[in-house]
Design an enzyme around this catalytic site. Structure first.
Site, PDB file in Angstrom:
ATOM      1  N   ASP A   1       0.844  -0.927  -0.037  1.00 56.84           N
ATOM      2  CA  ASP A   1      -0.599   0.465  -0.059  1.00 56.84           C
ATOM      3  C   ASP A   1       0.857   1.234   0.154  1.00 56.84           C
ATOM      4  O   ASP A   1       2.231   0.867   0.416  1.00 56.84           O
ATOM      5  CB  ASP A   1      -0.954  -0.019   0.976  1.00 56.84           C
ATOM      6  CG  ASP A   1      -2.278   1.084   0.948  1.00 56.84           C
ATOM      7  OD1 ASP A   1      -1.960   2.302   1.162  1.00 56.84           O
ATOM      8  OD2 ASP A   1      -3.257   0.568   1.019  1.00 56.84           O
ATOM      9  N   ILE A   2       0.567   2.105  -0.675  1.00 56.61           N
ATOM     10  CA  ILE A   2       1.769   3.335  -0.969  1.00 56.61           C
ATOM     11  C   ILE A   2       1.559   4.245   0.280  1.00 56.61           C
ATOM     12  O   ILE A   2       2.362   5.185   0.006  1.00 56.61           O
ATOM     13  CB  ILE A   2       0.866   4.405  -2.335  1.00 56.61           C
ATOM     14  CG1 ILE A   2       1.798   5.018  -2.989  1.00 56.61           C
ATOM     15  CG2 ILE A   2      -0.225   5.036  -2.080  1.00 56.61           C
ATOM     16  CD1 ILE A   2       1.774   5.553  -4.512  1.00 56.61           C
TER      17      ILE A   2
ATOM     18  N   HIS B   1     -10.260  -5.711  -2.776  1.00 58.34           N
ATOM     19  CA  HIS B   1      -8.978  -5.362  -2.241  1.00 58.34           C
ATOM     20  C   HIS B   1      -8.354  -5.890  -0.939  1.00 58.34           C
ATOM     21  O   HIS B   1      -9.987  -5.587  -0.113  1.00 58.34           O
ATOM     22  CB  HIS B   1      -8.390  -3.938  -2.564  1.00 58.34           C
ATOM     23  CG  HIS B   1      -8.412  -3.850  -1.823  1.00 58.34           C
ATOM     24  ND1 HIS B   1      -9.824  -2.618  -2.336  1.00 58.34           N
ATOM     25  CD2 HIS B   1      -8.296  -2.585  -0.540  1.00 58.34           C
ATOM     26  CE1 HIS B   1      -9.907  -1.503  -1.953  1.00 58.34           C
ATOM     27  NE2 HIS B   1      -8.849  -1.480  -1.052  1.00 58.34           N
TER      28      HIS B   1
ATOM     29  N   HIS C   1      -6.707  -5.168   2.839  1.00 58.57           N
ATOM     30  CA  HIS C   1      -5.781  -4.824   3.721  1.00 58.57           C
ATOM     31  C   HIS C   1      -4.859  -5.880   4.355  1.00 58.57           C
ATOM     32  O   HIS C   1      -5.568  -6.544   5.144  1.00 58.57           O
ATOM     33  CB  HIS C   1      -5.840  -3.491   4.263  1.00 58.57           C
ATOM     34  CG  HIS C   1      -6.790  -2.622   3.602  1.00 58.57           C
ATOM     35  ND1 HIS C   1      -5.483  -1.437   2.309  1.00 58.57           N
ATOM     36  CD2 HIS C   1      -7.440  -2.367   2.801  1.00 58.57           C
ATOM     37  CE1 HIS C   1      -6.123  -1.119   2.481  1.00 58.57           C
ATOM     38  NE2 HIS C   1      -7.403  -1.373   2.163  1.00 58.57           N
TER      39      HIS C   1
HETATM   40  P1  AMP Z   1      -9.709   1.508   0.233  1.00 55.90           P
HETATM   41  O1  AMP Z   1     -10.681   1.769  -0.645  1.00 55.90           O
HETATM   42  O2  AMP Z   1     -10.552   2.535   1.724  1.00 55.90           O
HETATM   43  O3  AMP Z   1      -9.566   0.606   0.776  1.00 55.90           O
HETATM   44  O4  AMP Z   1      -8.354   1.945   0.368  1.00 55.90           O
HETATM   45  C1  AMP Z   1      -7.721   2.156  -0.928  1.00 55.90           C
HETATM   46  C2  AMP Z   1      -6.021   1.861  -0.610  1.00 55.90           C
HETATM   47  O5  AMP Z   1      -5.613   1.822  -1.818  1.00 55.90           O
HETATM   48  C3  AMP Z   1      -5.852   2.801   0.031  1.00 55.90           C
HETATM   49  O6  AMP Z   1      -5.216   2.098   1.389  1.00 55.90           O
HETATM   50  C4  AMP Z   1      -4.115   3.154  -0.989  1.00 55.90           C
HETATM   51  O7  AMP Z   1      -3.434   4.223   0.320  1.00 55.90           O
HETATM   52  C5  AMP Z   1      -4.460   2.919  -1.677  1.00 55.90           C
HETATM   53  N1  AMP Z   1      -3.996   3.051  -3.078  1.00 55.90           N
HETATM   54  C6  AMP Z   1      -4.449   3.278  -3.750  1.00 55.90           C
HETATM   55  N2  AMP Z   1      -3.366   3.909  -4.585  1.00 55.90           N
HETATM   56  C7  AMP Z   1      -2.760   2.980  -4.905  1.00 55.90           C
HETATM   57  C8  AMP Z   1      -1.408   2.860  -5.124  1.00 55.90           C
HETATM   58  N3  AMP Z   1      -1.002   3.635  -6.568  1.00 55.90           N
HETATM   59  N4  AMP Z   1      -0.433   2.100  -5.062  1.00 55.90           N
HETATM   60  C9  AMP Z   1      -0.064   1.552  -3.964  1.00 55.90           C
HETATM   61  N5  AMP Z   1      -1.619   1.651  -3.078  1.00 55.90           N
HETATM   62  C10 AMP Z   1      -2.721   2.681  -3.004  1.00 55.90           C
END
Ligand code: AMP
Length: 135
Positions: A29-30, A98, A100
């Site tokens: 995760d970024i 996704h 986490h």
């Molecule tokens: P959520 O949809 O609330 O579960 O969160 C989406 C997750 O994706 C967040 O924790 C972001 O930090 C992560 N995220 C968004 N863009 C990227 C990326 N380009 N690379 C890695 N993680 C990402």
């Protein structure tokens, strides 16, 4: 909103990919909650639990099970949170299914959501509504 995870899957944008198989990809995760915070996604572009088919979910969870101990061990953690948000109301920002995997070293790293109590009878009423919704 564009599906940023499809761009990662297609290697159109960079990501720290740690695992890939025919059906899934895992990458850091970024914006990590803790170091090692990893996302597991299916290659198939389903949005969340509400439109995912069984095969896609099963493949994704197989990868979650494979990745979780590796993430834990890589950062010397003692446990992980496996979290998944489904729908904007639940905090979903990226509408590509996704999970986490968030390393946990001890309980001081997080606060559980508040736990409430049902008024008398409400639990039974809601349970019945869920059974009816299931058909
Ligand atoms: P959520 O949809 O609330 O579960 O969160 C989406 C997750 O994706 C967040 O924790 C972001 O930090 C992560 N995220 C968004 N863009 C990227 C990326 N380009 N690379 C890695 N993680 C990402």
């Amino acid at each position: 909103m564009e599906d940023v995870f499809m761009k990662i899957i297609r290697r159109e944008i960079p990501a720290d990919i740690v695992y890939e198989d025919a059906d899934t990809v895992a990458f850091l995760d970024i914006r990590p909650n803790t170091p090692g915070h990893t996302l597991v996604v299916p290659k198939k572009p389903v949005q969340n639990i509400f439109d995912a088919d069984d095969e896609t979910l099963a493949a994704t969870m197989r990868t979650v099970r494979k990745i979780a101990p590796a993430v834990r061990d890589a950062v010397g953690a003692h446990g992980v949170h496996i979290n998944s948000n489904h729908g904007a109301a639940a905090g979903q920002i990226v509408f590509h299914l996704h999970f986490h995997i968030i390393p946990r070293h001890d309980k001081s790293e997080f606060a559980f959501w508040p736990q409430n109590e049902y008024p008398p009878g409400e639990a039974a009423t809601i349970a019945e509504k869920i059974r009816q919704a299931l058909g």
